[in-house]
Scaffold this motif. Structure first.
Motif, PDB file in Angstrom:
ATOM      1  N   VAL A 184       0.228  -5.739   3.393  1.00  0.00           N
ATOM      2  CA  VAL A 184       0.056  -4.372   3.878  1.00  0.00           C
ATOM      3  C   VAL A 184      -1.413  -3.955   3.827  1.00  0.00           C
ATOM      4  O   VAL A 184      -1.940  -3.359   4.781  1.00  0.00           O
ATOM      5  CB  VAL A 184       0.922  -3.402   3.053  1.00  0.00           C
ATOM      6  CG1 VAL A 184       0.614  -1.957   3.432  1.00  0.00           C
ATOM      7  CG2 VAL A 184       2.408  -3.705   3.252  1.00  0.00           C
ATOM      8  N   VAL A 185      -2.067  -4.288   2.745  1.00  0.00           N
ATOM      9  CA  VAL A 185      -3.473  -3.895   2.570  1.00  0.00           C
ATOM     10  C   VAL A 185      -4.350  -4.536   3.650  1.00  0.00           C
ATOM     11  O   VAL A 185      -5.354  -3.952   4.081  1.00  0.00           O
ATOM     12  CB  VAL A 185      -3.950  -4.266   1.156  1.00  0.00           C
ATOM     13  CG1 VAL A 185      -5.462  -4.128   1.027  1.00  0.00           C
ATOM     14  CG2 VAL A 185      -3.254  -3.375   0.122  1.00  0.00           C
ATOM     15  N   GLU A 186      -3.959  -5.716   4.111  1.00  0.00           N
ATOM     16  CA  GLU A 186      -4.698  -6.372   5.181  1.00  0.00           C
ATOM     17  C   GLU A 186      -4.806  -5.471   6.408  1.00  0.00           C
ATOM     18  O   GLU A 186      -5.866  -5.407   7.054  1.00  0.00           O
ATOM     19  CB  GLU A 186      -4.003  -7.684   5.539  1.00  0.00           C
ATOM     20  CG  GLU A 186      -4.694  -8.482   6.626  1.00  0.00           C
ATOM     21  CD  GLU A 186      -3.980  -9.788   6.924  1.00  0.00           C
ATOM     22  OE1 GLU A 186      -4.678 -10.796   7.162  1.00  0.00           O
ATOM     23  OE2 GLU A 186      -2.729  -9.799   6.925  1.00  0.00           O
ATOM     24  N   VAL A 187      -3.746  -4.770   6.739  1.00  0.00           N
ATOM     25  CA  VAL A 187      -3.769  -3.855   7.884  1.00  0.00           C
ATOM     26  C   VAL A 187      -4.699  -2.680   7.611  1.00  0.00           C
ATOM     27  O   VAL A 187      -5.453  -2.245   8.486  1.00  0.00           O
ATOM     28  CB  VAL A 187      -2.342  -3.380   8.207  1.00  0.00           C
ATOM     29  CG1 VAL A 187      -2.365  -2.170   9.137  1.00  0.00           C
ATOM     30  CG2 VAL A 187      -1.541  -4.506   8.839  1.00  0.00           C
ATOM     31  N   ALA A 188      -4.649  -2.136   6.397  1.00  0.00           N
ATOM     32  CA  ALA A 188      -5.529  -1.020   6.054  1.00  0.00           C
ATOM     33  C   ALA A 188      -7.001  -1.414   6.161  1.00  0.00           C
ATOM     34  O   ALA A 188      -7.849  -0.582   6.519  1.00  0.00           O
ATOM     35  CB  ALA A 188      -5.210  -0.526   4.647  1.00  0.00           C
ATOM     36  N   LYS A 189      -7.302  -2.662   5.864  1.00  0.00           N
ATOM     37  CA  LYS A 189      -8.682  -3.133   5.944  1.00  0.00           C
ATOM     38  C   LYS A 189      -9.144  -3.323   7.384  1.00  0.00           C
ATOM     39  O   LYS A 189     -10.294  -3.039   7.721  1.00  0.00           O
ATOM     40  CB  LYS A 189      -8.824  -4.461   5.193  1.00  0.00           C
ATOM     41  CG  LYS A 189      -8.750  -4.371   3.680  1.00  0.00           C
ATOM     42  CD  LYS A 189      -8.893  -5.764   3.059  1.00  0.00           C
ATOM     43  CE  LYS A 189      -8.855  -5.704   1.541  1.00  0.00           C
ATOM     44  NZ  LYS A 189      -8.954  -7.064   0.939  1.00  0.00           N
ATOM     45  N   LYS A 190      -8.257  -3.820   8.236  1.00  0.00           N
ATOM     46  CA  LYS A 190      -8.673  -4.271   9.572  1.00  0.00           C
ATOM     47  C   LYS A 190      -8.491  -3.239  10.672  1.00  0.00           C
ATOM     48  O   LYS A 190      -9.146  -3.338  11.717  1.00  0.00           O
ATOM     49  CB  LYS A 190      -7.888  -5.524   9.954  1.00  0.00           C
ATOM     50  CG  LYS A 190      -8.215  -6.757   9.145  1.00  0.00           C
ATOM     51  CD  LYS A 190      -7.394  -7.951   9.664  1.00  0.00           C
ATOM     52  CE  LYS A 190      -7.733  -9.233   8.946  1.00  0.00           C
ATOM     53  NZ  LYS A 190      -6.920 -10.380   9.459  1.00  0.00           N
ATOM     54  N   TYR A 191      -7.588  -2.264  10.472  1.00  0.00           N
ATOM     55  CA  TYR A 191      -7.172  -1.421  11.584  1.00  0.00           C
ATOM     56  C   TYR A 191      -7.339   0.056  11.267  1.00  0.00           C
ATOM     57  O   TYR A 191      -7.206   0.484  10.121  1.00  0.00           O
ATOM     58  CB  TYR A 191      -5.708  -1.699  11.947  1.00  0.00           C
ATOM     59  CG  TYR A 191      -5.462  -3.104  12.454  1.00  0.00           C
ATOM     60  CD1 TYR A 191      -5.550  -3.397  13.806  1.00  0.00           C
ATOM     61  CD2 TYR A 191      -5.151  -4.133  11.570  1.00  0.00           C
ATOM     62  CE1 TYR A 191      -5.311  -4.687  14.283  1.00  0.00           C
ATOM     63  CE2 TYR A 191      -4.916  -5.425  12.033  1.00  0.00           C
ATOM     64  CZ  TYR A 191      -5.004  -5.699  13.378  1.00  0.00           C
ATOM     65  OH  TYR A 191      -4.775  -6.963  13.847  1.00  0.00           O
ATOM     66  N   ASP A 192      -7.570   0.826  12.317  1.00  0.00           N
ATOM     67  CA  ASP A 192      -7.754   2.280  12.195  1.00  0.00           C
ATOM     68  C   ASP A 192      -6.402   2.992  12.238  1.00  0.00           C
ATOM     69  O   ASP A 192      -6.176   3.899  13.043  1.00  0.00           O
ATOM     70  CB  ASP A 192      -8.663   2.775  13.322  1.00  0.00           C
ATOM     71  CG  ASP A 192      -9.003   4.255  13.204  1.00  0.00           C
ATOM     72  OD1 ASP A 192      -8.967   4.787  12.072  1.00  0.00           O
ATOM     73  OD2 ASP A 192      -9.282   4.877  14.245  1.00  0.00           O
ATOM     74  N   VAL A 193      -5.484   2.587  11.362  1.00  0.00           N
ATOM     75  CA  VAL A 193      -4.165   3.210  11.322  1.00  0.00           C
ATOM     76  C   VAL A 193      -4.266   4.578  10.657  1.00  0.00           C
ATOM     77  O   VAL A 193      -5.087   4.801   9.769  1.00  0.00           O
ATOM     78  CB  VAL A 193      -3.131   2.340  10.580  1.00  0.00           C
ATOM     79  CG1 VAL A 193      -2.805   1.094  11.373  1.00  0.00           C
ATOM     80  CG2 VAL A 193      -3.611   1.989   9.178  1.00  0.00           C
ATOM     81  N   ASP A 194      -3.398   5.483  11.073  1.00  0.00           N
ATOM     82  CA  ASP A 194      -3.310   6.790  10.424  1.00  0.00           C
ATOM     83  C   ASP A 194      -2.413   6.734   9.198  1.00  0.00           C
ATOM     84  O   ASP A 194      -2.553   7.566   8.299  1.00  0.00           O
ATOM     85  CB  ASP A 194      -2.769   7.828  11.406  1.00  0.00           C
ATOM     86  CG  ASP A 194      -3.662   7.962  12.626  1.00  0.00           C
ATOM     87  OD1 ASP A 194      -4.767   8.510  12.482  1.00  0.00           O
ATOM     88  OD2 ASP A 194      -3.269   7.492  13.708  1.00  0.00           O
ATOM     89  N   GLY A 195      -1.481   5.787   9.195  1.00  0.00           N
ATOM     90  CA  GLY A 195      -0.566   5.708   8.071  1.00  0.00           C
ATOM     91  C   GLY A 195       0.049   4.323   7.943  1.00  0.00           C
ATOM     92  O   GLY A 195       0.016   3.499   8.855  1.00  0.00           O
ATOM     93  N   ILE A 196       0.611   4.082   6.773  1.00  0.00           N
ATOM     94  CA  ILE A 196       1.408   2.896   6.475  1.00  0.00           C
ATOM     95  C   ILE A 196       2.818   3.376   6.175  1.00  0.00           C
ATOM     96  O   ILE A 196       3.006   4.304   5.379  1.00  0.00           O
ATOM     97  CB  ILE A 196       0.857   2.123   5.267  1.00  0.00           C
ATOM     98  CG1 ILE A 196      -0.571   1.626   5.538  1.00  0.00           C
ATOM     99  CG2 ILE A 196       1.793   0.988   4.868  1.00  0.00           C
ATOM    100  CD1 ILE A 196      -0.660   0.534   6.591  1.00  0.00           C
TER     101      ILE A 196
END
Length: 572
Positions: A184-196
């Protein structure tokens, strides 16, 4: 009607612009309106094609539809069955994109949908199926050499439940918890997501055989509480790490709808049967919101209203976004009532499972910003200024609004979006009804056309928004666009006109002034025939009559809400 960056079907011209500088107050609704966009088994997306341009077009069509229906949040499924829809160091690409498990596509779906959602003023939350790592019959996925079932068989439990087989990771193993956290943290590092958005963040049932992990790591704890602690440890680990990466990312989860059994609200219990201690997550601030799956109606046990009350009353100041089972007929029939009930109960919004079941429904008449999260917000952003308009093409009536981007001051919030308002009058308060477009802050212009204009004057105003949807306390000047097609009509307007029938260039128009929003019905020959029905707003409105009037002796205009009638004199 406005069409952004499109071509107008009729030819109109815009008169010179008029500028107003007026202080307006904002009354924009704050309500999270979310949709689960399911990728597993291609339920909502992608379509059954490996043509990646068609995949992208299908995704844009979905987003266009959601924007038009005034949604503001998307839970996009990025991990399911041990495969993913983003560039991952841990799990293979889904074969839905290329036909090959692990096959790298020519585009990144998560990156693509983030950009497209932000273009439309919507939040994008990356939705993960967490502990369950495989279900269904896709043998190419099951037999893939790099699937978790093969690479880490000691992590995986085969579960028989409700006549179906699925595979679940064992949260009692520290290496499993670390793996899921890192994924999950991989996405937070790589992408400009608003939420998980965490789904299946639980055990499958009481019967899961985790005796091995419990014997090593249980430390004589109560087994049920040990299981709950394992799930909470995953949530807490994700929260800690994504906060270090980007404190603005929202963390949410979709727990089972029944937490504890209560009279007329009983079923599979999240706390004691699948070991989700999600109210502790709320209390300790490990999540910013929960979207409990309250997938039942008002009449049968468990009752929708009782469960909504139960979750809202124990929210500990965090957001509750009520999950609604749009796939159930008994729920679909009650959805408007459910939305109304969540508002009265004090929930922060609703989420619909899933897109397929709401794509043709219209539940929201106007736009809204996602619900506030005071623990994340820092104050309003700097306001934009100097709104102007340029006619790009008089033949096609393409208009461009442009405004100045303010310099961000020390201590002020960064601008994430701009909100463009179309006011009925330059003195109107801002409201959800006159908010017509939200665009990302990378742009300081909007190109649009006016098709079938229904007003003589159009008034535009722009404000800035930060990443938490706090709006600037002031905004630009107000720009007025006049439609020359109606120039002669405008000259004939007097105060207190009520309604008037006018003719220009062979076309009949009704110019009607209303003191409030209403519906009007135009009839001929004293209700012998209805020839038009239109919604009118407060102020001056123009209704174009497509039907020829030569065969009618008289016309009547009926105000539905006011319950009054106006007789209109025909033009020759």
């Amino acid at each position: 009607m406005f069409i952004c960056e499109a071509i107008l079907k009729k030819k109109y011209f815009i008169l010179p612009l008029i500028f107003y500088y007026i202080t307006l107050s904002a009354q924009i609704d704050r309500e999270t309106r979310a949709v689960w966009l399911a990728s597993n088994f291609r339920l909502d997306w992608p379509p059954p094609t490996y043509n990646q341009e068609k995949q992208k077009e299908a995704l844009k069509d979905i987003l266009d539809n959601l924007e038009s229906k005034n949604y503001n949040t998307i839970y996009f499924q990025v991990r399911f069955n041990g495969t993913v829809l983003f560039e991952s160091s841990y799990e293979p690409w889904s074969y839905y994109l290329t036909g090959i498990v692990g096959g790298k596509p020519d585009y990144d779906p998560l990156e693509f949908i983030i950009e497209e959602a932000h273009k439309r003023g919507m939040e994008l939350h990356a939705w993960f199926n967490m502990v369950r790592c495989y279900s269904g019959t896709e043998k190419n996925v099951f037999n893939y050499p790099q699937h978790l079932i093969t690479t880490h068989p000691n992590w995986v439990q085969k579960i028989y439940l409700d006549g179906q087989t699925s595979y679940w990771l064992d949260p009692g193993l520290p290496e499993v918890r670390k793996y899921l956290t890192d994924l999950v943290v991989e996405v937070a590092k790589k992408y400009d997501v608003d939420g998980i958005h965490l789904d299946y963040i639980r055990y499958p049932s009481r019967e899961m055989d985790d005796s091995f992990s419990y014997s090593i790591y249980g430390e004589d704890k109560n087994k049920a509480q040990w299981r709950r602690d394992n799930i909470t440890d995953i949530v807490g680990g994700i929260k800690k790490q994504i906060t270090q990466i980007n404190k603005d990312i929202k963390l949410g989860a979709a727990p089972i709808g029944v937490y504890f059994n209560k009279p007329n609200a009983s079923g599979m219990q999240a706390f004691s049967e699948v070991y989700q201690e999600s109210r502790l997550w709320l209390k300790e601030g490990l999540v910013d919101y929960l979207a409990p799956q309250i997938y039942w109606d008002f009449d049968n046990n468990p009752k929708f209203n009782l469960l909504v009350d139960d979750w809202v009353n124990d929210a500990f100041g965090r957001n509750i976004v009520v999950g609604i089972a749009s796939y159930k007929e008994e729920v679909k029939n009650e959805t408007p009532r459910m939305i109304d009930y969540t508002r009265k109960a004090g929930a922060e919004g609703v989420a619909f499972f899933r897109y397929e079941h709401i794509k043709n429904q219209n539940y929201f008449d106007s736009k809204a910003f996602p619900a506030p999260m005071q623990w994340k917000e820092h104050g309003p952003p700097i306001a934009p200024a100097n709104l102007s308009a340029e006619i790009l093409n008089e033949e096609t009536n393409k208009v461009k609004l442009t405004w100045a981007i303010p310099q961000v001051l020390m201590g002020s919030e960064e601008i994430k979006y701009y909100a463009i308002y179309n006011l009925d009058k330059p003195t109107d308060e801002l409201s959800s009804e006159n908010l017509f477009k939200v665009i990302p802050a990378e742009k300081n212009e909007l190109v649009f056309t006016i098709i079938n204009p229904a007003k003589i004057n159009y008034y535009f105003h722009v404000r800035s928004l930060d990443k938490f949807w706090d709006e600037s306390s002031t905004g630009t000047n107000i720009v007025t666009l006049k439609i020359p097609q109606f120039k002669n009509i405008a000259q004939n307007i007097t105060s207190n006109l009520g309604a008037r029938l006018l003719k220009q260039n062979g076309i009949n128009y009704i110019v009607v002034e209303s003191d409030k929003e209403d519906s009007v019905i135009v009839t001929a020959n004293n209700i012998e025939k209805q020839i038009n029905k239109s919604a009118v707003k407060k102020g001056i409105n123009i209704i174009e009559l497509e039907e020829l009037l030569k065969d009618y002796n008289s016309l009547q205009l009926w105000f539905v809400k006011k319950q009054t009638k106006v007789n209109l004199k025909k033009n020759n």
